[in-house]
Enzyme design. Structure first.
Site, mmCIF file in Angstrom:
data_model
loop_
_atom_site.group_PDB
_atom_site.id
_atom_site.type_symbol
_atom_site.label_atom_id
_atom_site.label_comp_id
_atom_site.label_asym_id
_atom_site.label_seq_id
_atom_site.Cartn_x
_atom_site.Cartn_y
_atom_site.Cartn_z
ATOM 1 N N ASN A 131 11.123 -9.134 -5.168
ATOM 2 C CA ASN A 131 10.183 -8.061 -5.534
ATOM 3 C C ASN A 131 10.779 -7.032 -6.514
ATOM 4 O OD1 ASN A 131 8.473 -7.960 -2.314
ATOM 5 N ND2 ASN A 131 7.877 -8.982 -4.199
ATOM 6 N N ARG A 146 9.279 -6.736 -10.063
ATOM 7 C CA ARG A 146 7.987 -6.070 -10.346
ATOM 8 C C ARG A 146 8.217 -4.883 -11.278
ATOM 9 N NH1 ARG A 146 3.848 -6.609 -5.387
ATOM 10 N NH2 ARG A 146 4.253 -8.801 -5.051
ATOM 11 N N SER A 202 10.715 -8.278 -0.728
ATOM 12 C CA SER A 202 11.597 -9.443 -0.827
ATOM 13 C C SER A 202 12.673 -9.218 -1.879
ATOM 14 C CB SER A 202 10.777 -10.684 -1.197
ATOM 15 O OG SER A 202 10.433 -10.625 -2.563
ATOM 16 N N THR A 203 13.702 -10.059 -1.835
ATOM 17 C CA THR A 203 14.763 -9.958 -2.857
ATOM 18 C C THR A 203 14.184 -10.218 -4.251
ATOM 19 O OG1 THR A 203 15.318 -12.226 -2.202
ATOM 20 C CG2 THR A 203 16.777 -10.512 -1.417
ATOM 21 N N ARG A 215 2.099 -20.434 0.873
ATOM 22 C CA ARG A 215 3.536 -20.516 0.577
ATOM 23 C C ARG A 215 4.311 -19.777 1.663
ATOM 24 N NH1 ARG A 215 1.637 -19.335 -4.638
ATOM 25 N NH2 ARG A 215 1.719 -17.094 -4.249
ATOM 26 N N SER A 245 7.354 -18.421 0.684
ATOM 27 C CA SER A 245 7.921 -17.349 -0.151
ATOM 28 C C SER A 245 9.267 -16.817 0.328
ATOM 29 C CB SER A 245 6.913 -16.185 -0.263
ATOM 30 O OG SER A 245 5.744 -16.604 -0.897
ATOM 31 N N GLY A 248 -2.316 -5.851 -3.919
ATOM 32 C CA GLY A 248 -2.664 -5.638 -5.327
ATOM 33 C C GLY A 248 -4.091 -6.069 -5.610
ATOM 34 N N ARG A 249 -4.464 -7.234 -5.088
ATOM 35 C CA ARG A 249 -5.836 -7.736 -5.321
ATOM 36 C C ARG A 249 -6.874 -6.852 -4.649
ATOM 37 N NH1 ARG A 249 -4.401 -13.532 -3.462
ATOM 38 N NH2 ARG A 249 -2.414 -12.472 -3.119
ATOM 39 N N ARG A 270 -2.751 -0.651 -8.410
ATOM 40 C CA ARG A 270 -2.165 -1.558 -7.420
ATOM 41 C C ARG A 270 -1.524 -0.809 -6.247
ATOM 42 N NH1 ARG A 270 -0.691 -6.598 -8.008
ATOM 43 N NH2 ARG A 270 1.241 -6.227 -6.876
ATOM 44 N N ASP A 305 0.137 -10.093 2.435
ATOM 45 C CA ASP A 305 -0.134 -10.351 1.009
ATOM 46 C C ASP A 305 -1.543 -9.891 0.629
ATOM 47 O OD1 ASP A 305 0.415 -11.213 -1.521
ATOM 48 O OD2 ASP A 305 0.176 -13.351 -1.082
HETATM 49 C C1 FPP Z 1 2.250 -7.937 -1.073
HETATM 50 O O1 FPP Z 1 1.050 -7.698 -1.762
HETATM 51 C C2 FPP Z 1 2.748 -6.694 -0.470
HETATM 52 C C3 FPP Z 1 3.966 -6.125 -0.716
HETATM 53 C C4 FPP Z 1 4.973 -6.725 -1.616
HETATM 54 C C5 FPP Z 1 4.353 -4.838 -0.095
HETATM 55 C C6 FPP Z 1 4.000 -4.732 1.342
HETATM 56 C C7 FPP Z 1 4.324 -3.375 1.814
HETATM 57 C C8 FPP Z 1 3.547 -2.655 2.640
HETATM 58 C C9 FPP Z 1 2.289 -3.135 3.232
HETATM 59 C C10 FPP Z 1 4.005 -1.301 3.028
HETATM 60 C C11 FPP Z 1 4.820 -1.426 4.283
HETATM 61 C C12 FPP Z 1 5.421 -0.120 4.641
HETATM 62 C C13 FPP Z 1 6.433 0.031 5.517
HETATM 63 C C14 FPP Z 1 6.982 1.374 5.780
HETATM 64 C C15 FPP Z 1 7.060 -1.092 6.202
HETATM 65 P P1 FPP Z 1 1.005 -7.906 -3.328
HETATM 66 O O2 FPP Z 1 1.364 -6.640 -3.995
HETATM 67 O O3 FPP Z 1 1.874 -9.069 -3.698
HETATM 68 O O4 FPP Z 1 -0.504 -8.249 -3.538
HETATM 69 P P2 FPP Z 1 -1.121 -9.229 -4.636
HETATM 70 O O5 FPP Z 1 -0.602 -10.594 -4.327
HETATM 71 O O6 FPP Z 1 -2.586 -9.090 -4.403
HETATM 72 O O7 FPP Z 1 -0.686 -8.713 -5.973
#
Ligand code: FPP
Length: 262
Positions: free
Chosen positions: A83, A86, A80-81, A209, A211, A38-39, A48, A35
């Site tokens: 996601n 977004r 996730s299901t 969480r 999640s 994005g941040r 992002r 996680d």
């Molecule tokens: C959560 O951060 C991250 C994700 C939903 C995507 C994770 C995917 C990768 C790291 C790429 C993996 C690649 C392969 C090929 C397996 P967020 O976007 O929710 O961050 P935030 O909470 O800061 O907004």
């Protein structure tokens, strides 16, 4: 004289273990909620999606460290299901990123004997990605190294419902006596069938969480949450998570510590 491979493997596991950690008490299976992409990007004034790109580098680093430090399985939450809700552009970017990474990294995964599996409702993914997933799964199936499970379009509740449906179908056609359904039979219908449950769940970026991740499998996992954002998760942050894990006393609901000397 050459030493048997199993002795060599054991020696390299002991020598690769970071200073301060007990090589005999490493988790066998680690689950990660990656996680904070994005941040991380926002803090740097980037879009992002650049956070997701940096997240891939953190994932490669973590997989290599797990493999070097003798961890047998790594299961990560990639999509996730939930996601799908977004913005369309971000979802599209992520799907394209999964495709690119799979194409680019398959050879290296093979060389390092990684066995990759994708866990989740894969039929909803873009057709090209499904083909790449099938190829990667098939071509690494006999590899003898770390088990790398990528949860993609994965939801813990959905996984439980699907398992219940499969058991109900088998009961309805008389193949299974419902009275015989126990934890082992149930676990065998999950995406993670045949994988041991995670010993440790790491979640980055400070959110407390679960999640909808591995709801069944995390029953007795130790939970470790750190403030580091996923793209910044490095060997130091990982070592801290493992040191914390090794400081825990695991009792699995009993009163006495259960030895975790693997
Ligand atoms: C959560 O951060 C991250 C994700 C939903 C995507 C994770 C995917 C990768 C790291 C790429 C993996 C690649 C392969 C090929 C397996 P967020 O976007 O929710 O961050 P935030 O909470 O800061 O907004």
């Amino acid at each position: 004289m050459n030493q048997p491979t199993s002795i060599n493997n054991e020696q390299s596991r002991l020598s690769a273990c970071p200073i301060g950690l007990d090589p005999h008490r490493m988790p066998r299976h680690i689950a990660v909620i990656m996680d904070g992409n994005g941040r991380w990007a926002k803090a740097k004034g980037l879009p992002r999606v650049m956070g997701h790109r940096a997240g891939v580098e953190a994932l490669k680093r973590t997989l290599r460290l797990c493999s070097d430090w003798g961890i047998k399985a790594l299961t990560v939450y990639a999509f996730s299901t939930e996601n799908w809700t977004r913005p369309g552009d971000e979802v599209k970017f992520l799907m394209a990123l999964f495709e690119r990474v799979l194409q680019r990294e398959l050879e290296a995964l093979q060389e390092e004997q990684v066995r990759i599996k994708f866990l989740g409702d894969l039929e909803a993914l873009p057709a090209r990605l499904q083909v790449l997933i099938a190829e990667a799964t098939e071509s690494t199936a006999l590899n003898t190294g770390i088990h790398f499970n990528v949860c993609t379009n994965y939801g813990g509740r959905r996984e439980l419902v699907l398992a219940a449906q499969k058991l109900a179908e088998r009961s309805a056609i008389g193949e299974l006596d419902p009275a015989l359904i126990d934890e082992n039979l149930f676990a065998a219908e999950l995406f993670t069938a045949s994988e041991e449950d995670p010993d440790l769940l790491i979640r980055t970026s400070g959110e407390m969480r679960v999640s909808n991740f591995l709801l069944w499998q995390l029953a007795y996992a130790e939970i470790y949450i750190c403030d580091v954002l996923w793209p910044d998760f490095d060997a130091t942050a990982f070592r801290e998570a493992l040191a914390d894990f090794q400081s825990r006393c695991r009792r699995f609901g009993g009163l006495d510590p259960v030895p975790t000397d693997f």
